[in-house]
Each structure stands twice: as structure tokens, then as C-alpha cells.
Design an enzyme around this catalytic site. Structure first.
Site, PDB file in Angstrom:
ATOM      1  N   CYS A 246       0.827  -1.213   0.000  1.00 13.78           N
ATOM      2  CA  CYS A 246       0.000   0.000   0.000  1.00 13.78           C
ATOM      3  C   CYS A 246       0.857   1.256   0.000  1.00 13.78           C
ATOM      4  O   CYS A 246       0.340   2.367  -0.068  1.00 13.78           O
ATOM      5  CB  CYS A 246      -0.914   0.039   1.215  1.00 13.78           C
TER       6      CYS A 246
ATOM      7  N   CYS B 263      -2.838   8.792   6.118  1.00 15.89           N
ATOM      8  CA  CYS B 263      -1.580   8.786   6.876  1.00 15.89           C
ATOM      9  C   CYS B 263      -1.848   9.031   8.361  1.00 15.89           C
ATOM     10  O   CYS B 263      -1.220   8.417   9.230  1.00 15.89           O
ATOM     11  CB  CYS B 263      -0.636   9.877   6.359  1.00 15.89           C
TER      12      CYS B 263
END
Lengths: 407, 125
Positions: free
Chosen positions: B36, B105
């Protein structure tokens, strides 16, 4: 190193600056003092002069690829040339068959055009390259059916710079009576092209990858044996009806001049660029876990596509703000999309994510390369110090054996 | 893409990079996946009184992922485990002015705190 201008441009496969000699020529075809006429105006001097300039440029483009100038059709760029070639031939020859063969590593201008033809009822086979990016001719032969009317394979890949064996593909296509189209946007001025020898029926060109202006390109359409196209742009019947629209004289003159210079300087230029590329490669190659993407031999001089394992591409690009390079992963979307070209080579996601494409060109200097080497090494080192994957690798842990908590 | 000054600051000068010696007082959380494009490893060292005395991170990922984990190591220090668990991705995203495409994030950083706390608590049982 103090006189180096930052950022350093190492993205010549994206576009090239216009050569100053080309820009000077182009500026003669714009204003009232220059030759601004419409090359289609037959009734006065302004038109005649413009037409002469277009004819000369057509000859210059034809000369670089050893073709007849009557085989060159001006387009707005390689994308339009690809569209005209593939749709134009598919539509014209659809009674002969409905099958087209291309590769997964082609430019989007070819892939998306093929997708459109699929929506219109054509069948398209997208061949996988070998691990080195090259096409296995036997796989092409095996994919061919009696319905196959066209093969489209690019000459030089835009991401990894590998050179396909279009001579061998052409021999096979001609033998089988299949139209062979080649996207040569990335190869003019970098690889010798001899269309008298090569059995290519249609070839797309771009000016701005070869130090010419953006917004102009051309399609080569073979006369013997004759290849027919259905026009995609209708209007005043320019370019023998294959592509209507007033000719952009200044752009065309620019492309002609750029291709003339390319022919004249290609041999010495390639040698110099190859030296710089090798200098870059040798500067990085001794680092651990560094992989070149694509065949290193069958490759244009100016391309180095390289993956730094255990370093994420976007953070690497961020660390390399003083270098204009491109990354193998498109990081603008939430889901990181690794390059489809690198994926087609069988590269895993991590390596695809960590790839950087350096492309070197006419105005690159040795000082710039040396500076780039220092920057890249420092950035990779810094990011590996930050990388838990690097630690795991150093501890001998096989990352494939880890159960990741995907998100 | 334009990065905020705070992201650039954490990226250029990441705080608390490193690895803690693993023992019963240390909790380790590793979240994300290489495929990812981001993996975060966060470690916390917890005192007998239940306060986080030290934190270290290592992150493989984009600049925003590195900044998110760097910021989190600063924030958890001096907090109790329950207080640390209160840190939410929205706080992180707001502090770093993350654009929408980089919100994941901050989510990952929140997950990393939770994973480190879980790991510490499982050792204590």
C-alpha cells in the site's frame, strides 16, 4: 558545483526544451514581418511561401526516418497520430477482421484508443512483455488469428526506455498481411529509423520529445504497399483528406528543423548522453538493493529507470526536490497506483513504488549528473534509516512472510 | 503537490527516529503494508506509573506518513496510556494541515498508537 542551476532537469522523456535554433526558425513564421500566411492559400505570395516552408519541413521529417515526404501527415502530436492510425486503419479494414494486438506497456494514447475500439466491437489482445520489458515474438505469433488486422507496438518505451525489435515484428506482420503501427514518439533522434527497410505501415511522431515544439506531430502512412485510413478529423480536406485543419506553419517548421538537427547530431549526441547515463548508473549501482527496470542493453542512451528497495517513491521525490525526475508511482490519489508499465514487467508493488525515472538529454552536463548522484545517495540513505522495512531486511526477515495489517 | 510547513519540518527533521530495546516496558505497534506504500512502526516505553517515558518510530511511506508518525512520538511522551489513546487522526490531520488524499496517513498513525498500547498491555497480562 556552485554554478549549477537548480532544479536540475532530468525528465527529457516527459518533454524537451526547444532547441534555440528551432525557436529562432519558428519565430520567422508568426508576425506581419514574417511568413504568417496560410499554406493552403493558393492565390498569393503569403500562401506560397508558407507552403514552401511546410514542404521543406515535411522533407526534413521524412529524411530522418528515410521515408517519402508524401507519406508524412501532420497532426497535433503523437497522441493524435496514434488515434488516427489505430482508429483510422481499424475502421477502414474492419471488413477484413476485428482483432488488434498490442502490449500492456504501451502509452495511454494507444491503450485508450484500443479500449475505445473494444467498445465499438473490436477485440484487442494486450500482450505482457518479458521481465526485461521486451516483446517475445513467439507470443505475438501465438496471439495472431485470421481475424487480426493490426499490430501496434511502440518503438521505445516512455518509462523504461527499452527498444522493441520492430524489424522482426514488421517482417512477421507483412508476411501475414497485418497492418503494423509503431508509436515512435520516444525514438526519433535516439534510435535510427529506416522506413525503407523496416516493414512498418504506420508510425507516430512527436516534435516535443526531440527538441521541437509541443502541439505538433506527424503520422507516417506507407504508400507502397498502400495503407488506407478513415479520417478522424473532417473539414477542408487538408493532408490529402486524412487530417483536416489549417496547418500550423510555425509548429511544422519547428518540427522540421528539430528533426533536421536530430539527424545531423544524433550519432555524437547519443554517445555523449550514453556516457552521462553510465556515469549516473555507476554512481548509484554500488548501493544495496538497487534494481534497474527494463533491459539495460536494448535501451535508449538517455534513460535510467531504477528502483531503490525499501524506500517509498513519493518521499524520495520529496527529498529530491532539486531534481526534476519522475516517479513510477502516481501519488496524487489516495490509493497509490504503481506504474502499470513496471507492474507489467512483473515488478512487485514495493519495487514499482520505489522507482525513479531519470532521462538525460541535449543540455545535461556531467556536473549535473555528479550533483544528482550525491543528492540521490544521501536521500536514499536518509530514508532507509527511517524505514522499518530496511531494518527488517537487514535482520534477514523475508517481507513476503510477514502478515501485514493492510488498511 | 504542496506540503504544509509542518509536514516539511517533520520530514526534514524527524523527531524520535529509532528503535527501543525490546523488554516488558516497551510496546511495539506496526501497521500498514508495503504494497500500500506505507508501513509505520511505533514503539512506546512505559514507566511503572503507567506514563509513556519515551517513544520512537520508523516509517516507510510518503512525507505525510513520516510527518504523522514523527508528530505522534512527540505527542504521546508524558501521557498515560489512556491519554495517548485519546489522540485521534483528526487531531493529527489538523495539526499537519493534511490534504484529503493524505488523511489515511493520520489514520495509520492513530492505528499505530493503538497497536503499540495493545502490544504493551498484552505483555503485562
Amino acid at each position: 558545483m556552485s554554478d549549477i542551476k537548480l532544479p536540475i532537469y532530468l525528465d527529457y522523456s516527459a518533454t524537451t526544451p526547444i532547441d534555440p535554433r528551432v525557436a529562432a526558425k519558428m519565430s520567422e513564421y508568426l508576425t506581419i514581418e514574417g511568413n504568417f500566411g496560410n499554406p493552403a492559400s493558393r492565390s498569393h505570395e503569403f500562401g506560397w511561401v508558407a507552403e514552401e516552408a511546410v514542404d521543406l519541413a515535411r522533407q526534413q521529417v521524412a529524411d530522418l526516418v528515410n521515408a517519402d515526404p508524401r507519406e508524412i501527415i501532420w497532426t497535433s502530436g503523437a497522441t493524435e497520430a496514434d488515434n488516427l492510425a489505430i482508429k483510422g486503419a481499424a475502421h477502414f479494414y474492419k471488413k477484413k477482421g476485428n482483432h488488434i494486438i498490442t502490449m500492456k506497456t504501451e502509452h495511454k494514447a494507444v491503450l485508450d484508443t484500443c479500449r475505445q475500439l473494444e467498445r465499438e466491437g473490436f477485440e484487442v489482445t494486450y500482450l505482457d512483455p518479458e521481465e526485461n520489458g521486451l516483446l517475445d515474438l513467439e507470443k505475438l505469433k501465438a496471439a495472431t488469428t485470421d481475424q487480426t488486422i493490426m499490430i501496434s507496438v511502440m518503438h521505445v518505451n516512455n518509462e523504461i526506455g527499452v527498444i522493441q525489435d520492430i524489424e522482426a515484428i514488421g517482417e512477421f506482420a507483412r508476411e501475414r498481411g497485418i497492418i503494423f503501427h509503431v508509436d515512435a514518439a520516444q525514438s526519433t533522434g535516439k534510435v535510427e529509423i529506416d522506413l525503407e527497410r523496416l516493414k512498418v505501415d504506420l508510425m507516430s511522431f512527436s516534435a516535443h520529445k526531440t527538441y521541437g515544439p509541443k502541439g505538433i506531430g506527424a503520422l507516417y502512412v506507407r504508400r507502397k504497399p498502400r495503407v488506407r485510413l478513415e479520417a478522424q478529423m473532417h473539414g477542408g480536406g487538408h493532408e490529402r483528406g486524412m487530417r483536416s485543419g489549417t496547418l500550423a506553419t510555425h509548429q511544422i517548421v519547428g518540427m522540421g528543423e528539430a528533426f533536421r538537427i536530430a539527424q545531423e547530431e544524433m550519432a555524437t549526441e547519443n554517445e555523449r548522453i550514453r556516457m552521462l547515463r553510465d556515469r549516473l548508473y555507476n554512481g548509484l549501482n554500488d548501493m544495496e538493493e538497487v534494481y534497474v527496470n527494463g533491459d539495460i542493453e536494448h535501451r535508449i542512451a538517455g534513460n535510467l529507470n531504477i528502483s531503490f528497495n525499501f524506500v517509498e517513491g513519493e518521499s524520495l521525490i520529496m527529498a529530491l526536490r532539486d531534481l526534476a525526475v519522475s516517479s513510477g508511482s502516481a501519488c496524487t490519489s489516495a490509493s497509490l497506483e504503481p506504474s502499470y508499465v513496471l507492474r507489467a514487467l512483473g515488478r512487485n508493488d514495493e519495487l514499482a513504488h520505489s522507482s525513479i525515472r531519470f532521462t538525460i538529454g541535449r543540455f545535461t552536463t556531467a556536473e549535473e549528473i555528479d550533483y544528482a548522484v550525491v543528492l540521490v545517495r544521501a536521500a536514499v540513505e536518509k530514508l532507509r534509516d527511517l524505514s522499518p522495512l530496511w531494518d527488517m531486511y537487514k535482520d534477514g526477515i523475508d517481507l513476503n512472510s510477514v502478515e501485514w495489517v493492510a488498511h | 503537490m504542496a506540503y504544509s510547513e509542518k509536514v516539511l519540518d517533520h520530514y526534514e527533521n524527524p523527531r524520535n527516529v529509532g528503535v527501543l530495546e525490546d523488554d516488558d516496558s516497551v510496546g511495539t505497534g506496526m501497521v500498514g503494508a508495503p504494497a500500500c506504500g506505507d508501513v509505520m512502526k511505533l514503539q512506546i516505553k512505559v514507566s511503572d506509573a503507567g506514563i509513556i517515558e519515551d517513544a520512537k518510530f520508523k516509517t516507510y511511506g510518503c512525507g505525510s506518513a513520516i510527518a504523522s508518525s514523527s508528530l505522534v512520538t512527540e505527542w504521546v511522551k508524558g501521557k498515560s496510556l489512556d491519554e495517548a489513546a485519546e489522540i485521534k487522526n483528526t487531531h493529527i490531520a489538523e495539526e499537519l494541515a493534511l490534504p484529503p488524499v493524505k488523511i489515511h496517513c493520520s489514520v495509520l498513525a492513530e492505528d499505530a498508537i493503538a497497536a503499540a498500547i495493545d502490544n504493551y498491555r498484552s505483555k503485562k497480562q
